[in-house]
Design a protein around this motif. Structure first.
Motif, PDB file in Angstrom:
ATOM      1  N   HIS A 118       0.827  -1.206   0.000  1.00 24.11           N
ATOM      2  CA  HIS A 118       0.000   0.000   0.000  1.00 24.11           C
ATOM      3  C   HIS A 118       0.868   1.266   0.000  1.00 24.11           C
ATOM      4  CE1 HIS A 118      -3.178  -2.861   1.223  1.00 24.11           C
ATOM      5  NE2 HIS A 118      -3.981  -1.993   0.638  1.00 24.11           N
ATOM      6  N   ALA A 119       2.003   1.227   0.700  1.00 23.28           N
ATOM      7  CA  ALA A 119       2.911   2.368   0.698  1.00 23.28           C
ATOM      8  C   ALA A 119       3.489   2.593  -0.691  1.00 23.28           C
ATOM      9  CB  ALA A 119       4.031   2.156   1.711  1.00 23.28           C
ATOM     10  N   ALA A 120       3.816   1.494  -1.379  1.00 21.14           N
ATOM     11  CA  ALA A 120       4.343   1.602  -2.739  1.00 21.14           C
ATOM     12  C   ALA A 120       3.295   2.159  -3.685  1.00 21.14           C
ATOM     13  CB  ALA A 120       4.822   0.238  -3.225  1.00 21.14           C
ATOM     14  N   GLU A 121       2.052   1.720  -3.526  1.00 18.86           N
ATOM     15  CA  GLU A 121       0.960   2.231  -4.358  1.00 18.86           C
ATOM     16  C   GLU A 121       0.786   3.734  -4.151  1.00 18.86           C
ATOM     17  OE1 GLU A 121      -2.469   1.527  -6.966  1.00 18.86           O
ATOM     18  OE2 GLU A 121      -0.937   0.117  -6.280  1.00 18.86           O
ATOM     19  N   ALA A 122       0.785   4.166  -2.892  1.00 22.67           N
ATOM     20  CA  ALA A 122       0.626   5.595  -2.596  1.00 22.67           C
ATOM     21  C   ALA A 122       1.801   6.396  -3.149  1.00 22.67           C
ATOM     22  CB  ALA A 122       0.488   5.803  -1.090  1.00 22.67           C
ATOM     23  N   THR A 123       3.009   5.846  -3.045  1.00 19.90           N
ATOM     24  CA  THR A 123       4.192   6.534  -3.562  1.00 19.90           C
ATOM     25  C   THR A 123       4.134   6.655  -5.075  1.00 19.90           C
ATOM     26  OG1 THR A 123       5.503   5.664  -1.718  1.00 19.90           O
ATOM     27  CG2 THR A 123       6.714   6.522  -3.606  1.00 19.90           C
ATOM     28  N   TRP A 124       3.694   5.590  -5.733  1.00 19.08           N
ATOM     29  CA  TRP A 124       3.539   5.628  -7.184  1.00 19.08           C
ATOM     30  C   TRP A 124       2.541   6.710  -7.591  1.00 19.08           C
ATOM     31  CZ3 TRP A 124      -0.531   2.591 -10.089  1.00 19.08           C
ATOM     32  CH2 TRP A 124      -0.400   2.752 -11.467  1.00 19.08           C
ATOM     33  N   GLN A 125       1.440   6.801  -6.866  1.00 19.13           N
ATOM     34  CA  GLN A 125       0.445   7.841  -7.160  1.00 19.13           C
ATOM     35  C   GLN A 125       1.019   9.237  -6.928  1.00 19.13           C
ATOM     36  OE1 GLN A 125      -2.587   6.414  -4.517  1.00 19.13           O
ATOM     37  NE2 GLN A 125      -3.574   5.135  -6.082  1.00 19.13           N
TER      38      GLN A 125
END
Length: 527
Positions: A118-125
């Motif tokens: 989830h942290a990676a997803e938020a960072t990608w966004q």
């Protein structure tokens, strides 16, 4: 007629130009992946399947557009020596995005309680939103390029980007080179021999390609025999990481995350506008007269589309167009580069190349580009402003020290609370390093600009610039006392942090007052 047309489109130097431009882009992608995965522990799948495809799409679209522009210019002028403007990922800001935005944001999300995915997803966004913000800024400023050049002195613009190049793009990759010195130093020597000393290599082999081949040979020749120590890692198995860069609204989710990073994101976009103006002038001096607005609009739209489709690193026209022209490249090299990089992002072979090629092999290219950018800051700026350029480097050095000592956005907040409280003999040195490094790009512009104004005898203007620095400091745009570098309303901070804000703001105000008083005296200059 067809044969002539083919020669015009694919000159004899297009292969050399293609190799140089591809390796440049591959080096930046490799550092981006190495930093996110190796330093910050980012999930590799997100980097290779989501970030790479959109990022590569921007390179594809931009190079296709520049190829078309070159062929249009060739038809209009009847010339067969027109060289396309090279476009690729911008090295300083791409490395800055990895080390200053994406990596720290990922760890901050983890500290906030998110799991790795989830942290990676938020960072990608966040990365997507950052590119969209930069793309919109560049689009707007492409219609006001002359105003931007008049408003910010060249010493401030080039000095700030040279600071990024020197410490982030030059020094940090140099560390990676010396971690596997047998491989990296040999490649760096070849790059310096061919591209800095401008000496001819055997058989006319391009310097970038030679350094690349020698580095790969040493790595895979000595590594399996144990002669590189722990610097060698066997390559991972080849795999097709298909990732289609579909448009997504993920950037909308990421927009609120960008607020804390606007002091970095906005200057990144601004620097590319000015850089685009400079490279267009450079190409015009070399004989290829491209419309400045068209060049800027193409790279702005390429960045914007890349962000909407998942990219995290912005594109830019490269400063080396005259060099590509001198080697005989025409428009074929940009077409081939766009296709190889763009399709590589979709079909995943870029990620395999990144895994096959250690950063020690690719880093010498980054060091050379860093040397070139830093040198240009002095060559393109009148000698009397050299001190302003040097002065603008210091905030970038502070940011680099903060990264190597333990990025404040990823260290235990209690540690920094104690650090900020240790003020027996003034603000602690490490706290100053952190605060000076926050918002360093804008700080560099402010510092260089007021020194340039003083050199020109415009003391009141210098006082006004310093006063602007006080306002920016008050709200954390520069010198943010928040360890993460985010902006704030000063009256909402805790007492200790608010006291430091007032100290730094008062420092600028005091200097502005001193300069205002000095402007009242009769103009005089020492011999």
């Amino acid at each position: 007629m067809a044969a002539v047309q083919t020669r015009r489109r694919f000159g004899g130097g297009d292969l050399n130009g293609f190799l140089g431009l591809v390796v440049d882009n591959l080096s930046i992608l490799a550092f981006l992946a190495t930093a996110l995965i190796g330093i910050f522990g980012f999930p590799a799948d997100i980097v290779y399947r989501r970030m790479f495809p959109g990022t590569a799409l921007g390179v594809l679209l931009g190079n296709l557009a520049y190829t078309w522009m070159a062929r249009r210019l060739a038809r209009r002028t009847g010339r067969d020596d027109v060289t396309a403007m090279p476009l690729g990922l911008d090295a300083p800001t791409s490395i800055g995005m990895a080390l200053l935005v994406l990596g720290p944001a990922f760890l901050a999300f983890r500290q906030g309680g998110m799991d790795a995915d989830h942290a990676a997803e938020a960072t990608w966004q966040l990365g997507m939103a950052s590119l969209v913000v930069m793309g919109i800024l560049k689009f707007v400023l492409s219609f006001a390029g002359a105003w931007v050049q008049r408003s910010v002195p060249r010493a401030g613009l080039l000095g700030s980007i040279a600071g990024i190049a020197l410490v982030l793009m030059g020094f940090l990759p140099l560390i990676e080179i010396m971690r596997v010195p047998v491989v990296g130093f040999a490649g760096l020597g070849i790059v310096l021999y061919a591209l800095v000393a401008r000496r001819r290599l055997p058989f006319g082999v391009p310097g970038v390609l030679a350094a690349f081949l020698v580095g790969v040979a040493l790595y895979y020749g000595l590594g399996p025999m144990g002669l590189l120590g722990t610097g060698y890692h066997a390559p991972a198995a080849w795999q097709w990481r298909i990732g289609l860069p579909w448009p997504s609204l993920g950037f909308v989710t990421g927009l609120p995350y960008t607020v804390a990073y606007l002091p970095l994101i906005l200057p990144f976009g601004l620097l590319m506008v000015v850089g685009g103006i400079n490279v267009t002038e450079s190409a015009r001096a070399a004989g290829d007269d491209y419309p400045t607005r068209d060049i800027l609009l193409v790279e702005a739209l390429a960045t914007l589309v890349a962000g909407v489709c998942g990219g995290v690193a912005q594109t830019t026209p490269y400063i080396g167009q005259p060099s590509y022209k001198a080697m005989g490249a025409r428009s074929g090299y940009t077409l081939l580069t766009g296709l190889v990089i763009g399709l590589g992002g979709v079909f995943g072979y870029l990620s395999n190349l990144v895994e096959l090629l250690p950063i020690a092999v690719l880093a010498p290219i980054l060091v050379f580009v860093a040397i070139g950018i830093t040198t240009q800051a002095f060559e393109a700026t009148p000698l009397r402003y050299a001190a302003a350029v040097v002065f603008s480097f210091f905030p970038a050095i502070s940011r680099m020290l903060a990264i190597k000592l333990g990025d404040p956005s990823i260290v235990d907040p209690a540690h920094y609370a104690a650090l900020y409280g240790a003020n027996d003999h003034g603000i602690s040195a490490l706290a100053v390093v952190t605060i000076l490094g926050n918002g360093f790009i804008i700080t560099s512009m402010v510092w260089a600009s007021f020194v340039v104004a003083m050199i020109d005898g415009q003391i009141r203007k210098a006082a006004g610039i310093v006063l602007l620095g006080a306002v920016l400091t008050l709200f954390g745009v520069i010198h943010s006392v928040d360890p993460t570098g985010s902006v704030y309303l000063p009256w909402q901070l805790a007492d200790g942090a608010r006291a430091m804000v007032w100290q730094f703001t008062a420092a600028y105000a005091a200097l502005a007052a001193v300069l205002a008083l000095l402007s009242l005296q009769r103009e005089s200059r020492l011999n």
